[in-house]
Design an enzyme around this catalytic site. Structure first.
Site, PDB file in Angstrom:
ATOM      1  N   SER A 156       0.831  -1.213   0.000  1.00 57.14           N
ATOM      2  CA  SER A 156       0.000   0.000   0.000  1.00 57.14           C
ATOM      3  C   SER A 156       0.859   1.254   0.000  1.00 57.14           C
ATOM      4  CB  SER A 156      -0.884  -0.015   1.261  1.00 57.14           C
ATOM      5  OG  SER A 156      -1.438   1.245   1.477  1.00 57.14           O
TER       6      SER A 156
ATOM      7  N   TYR B 251      -1.926  -0.450  10.640  1.00 49.57           N
ATOM      8  CA  TYR B 251      -2.212  -1.119   9.349  1.00 49.57           C
ATOM      9  C   TYR B 251      -1.038  -0.891   8.399  1.00 49.57           C
ATOM     10  CZ  TYR B 251      -3.543  -1.212   4.496  1.00 49.57           C
ATOM     11  OH  TYR B 251      -3.518  -1.427   3.147  1.00 49.57           O
TER      12      TYR B 251
ATOM     13  N   LYS C  95       2.207  -3.389   6.628  1.00 50.94           N
ATOM     14  CA  LYS C  95       2.655  -3.443   5.227  1.00 50.94           C
ATOM     15  C   LYS C  95       4.168  -3.208   5.164  1.00 50.94           C
ATOM     16  CE  LYS C  95      -1.399  -4.111   3.325  1.00 50.94           C
ATOM     17  NZ  LYS C  95      -1.739  -5.414   2.720  1.00 50.94           N
TER      18      LYS C  95
END
Ligand code: WQD
Length: 338
Positions: free
Chosen positions: A125, A150, A154
């Site tokens: 992302s 989050y 990644k």
């Protein structure tokens, strides 16, 4: 025909990628735990493609269940979408996010090694770039200091893959950094169907457009941008799906570790997206200006020349296409996919 294991293959991006894989002559094997997707998506994939992919309901952190998938199917490549992905929720539930998002990919990597699978695509992302200074973002930009757990998962998964690639040069690994996926399949059968109140801008606008939500809150109009609202790189989910097929073909040429931005290379502000949606669909989206949302950055958009040069891939659909497809999906699924 190559069998591609698609972890999280009934999700928003996963399901569109499964359609693109089938249309490109691959045989997808879909694993999904249905925690953030619906089994009805499988029927819709079949309606669109005429093929019903093999489906196994399982959680990718379940070693025994996933080992069975590898034992019972010859896997030629893997696309790993399976992860929790709500930025705000990750701040409230860091343990669940680190546990799920790291264990699912680590379990998959362990089983790849055990079963001799060599091609792996990881769904990363734009958040890995953190609060980058200069725009557009290039693949060799610094990553890290993501603004939420989050995004950190990644960053950590990317670090794991870089180390795994060093230790196992026979592996072919693609890290794909998405910007903001929007839009839906033109048939209106597949689209973004979040549980509860949408966190992301486009599904929120779509639900306002059919009266399911009363009004869009614009989080801040005092950013250092031309119209004061946040700028992002919104990419049509169909382009994103094609990007995965192009990346899988690259891995099949024994590429080793490769990293690509999948975006349009253009920034669009919140107000510009709202206007594009209104103009494309002849609707009015009531808005109210609210304070900035914690963790948001002013601008975040990509340079995607590398994907074009090395994959022959570039985004073909426009913001207007995405607004039209999102509205069409929402009208056909007023209460989401049931
Ligand atoms: C976009 C813009 C908001 C909602 C996140 C993740 C990213 C990816 C996509 C998974 C911002 C504004 C939003 C609203 C608003 N997800 N906004 N009102 O935060 O850029 O990216 O989702 O991979 O990793 O970080 O997307 O759609 O939430 O926000 O004004 O109701 O819209 O402030 O400027 P974001 P978003």
């Amino acid at each position: 025909m190559s069998n591609i294991l698609v972890n999280g293959g009934l999700g928003f991006i996963g399901s569109e990628t499964v359609v693109a894989l089938i249309n490109s002559g691959y045989n997808p094997i879909v694993v999904d735990d249905l925690s953030n997707s619906k089994i009805a998506v499988l029927d819709r994939i079949e309606t669109i493609t005429g093929k019903r992919p093999t489906f196994i309901q399982a959680n990718c952190t379940d070693y025994a269940a996933m080992d069975k998938v590898f034992t019972e199917n010859k896997i030629d490549g893997i696309i790993h979408f399976a992860a929790f992905k709500a930025v705000g929720e990750s701040v409230q539930k860091p343990i669940e996010y680190y546990s799920n998002n790291l264990k699912s990919s680590l379990t998959t990597l362990e089983l790849m090694k055990k079963h001799g699978v060599r091609n792996f695509i990881f769904s990363s992302s734009a958040t890995v770039y953190g609060c980058a200074k200069e725009m557009p973002l290039y693949e060799n930009n610094e990553t890290g200091d993501a603004t939420n757990p989050y995004g950190e998962t990644k960053v950590m998964n990317e670090r794991i893959l870089v180390d795994v690639a060093k230790a196992m040069p026979e592996l072919n690994i693609a890290i794909l950094r998405y910007f903001n996926p929007i839009g839906a399949h033109p048939s209106g059968l597949l689209g973004e169907d979040p549980n509860g109140i949408p966190n992301n801008l486009m599904p929120y606008i779509s639900q306002v457009s059919i009266g399911r939500l009363p009004c869009l809150s614009i989080f801040g109009d005092d950013y250092p941008t031309p119209d004061g609202t946040g700028i992002r790189d919104y990419i049509h989910v169909l382009d994103l799906a094609e990007g995965h097929v192009a990346a899988m073909k690259k891995l099949e040429s024994n590429s080793g570790l490769v990293i690509y931005n999948l975006g349009t290379g253009k920034g669009t502000s919140v107000k510009e997206l709202v206007k594009a949606f209104e103009d494309a669909n002849g609707v009015k989206i009531p808005v109210v200006i609210k304070p900035r949302r914690a963790g948001d950055v002013a601008e975040n958009y990509a340079n995607c020349d590398k994907a074009f040069k090395e994959l022959g891939w570039k985004a073909r659909f426009t913001i207007v296409d995405a607004c039209r497809d999102s509205y069409n999906f929402q009208k056909k699924n007023p209460k989401g996919i049931e």
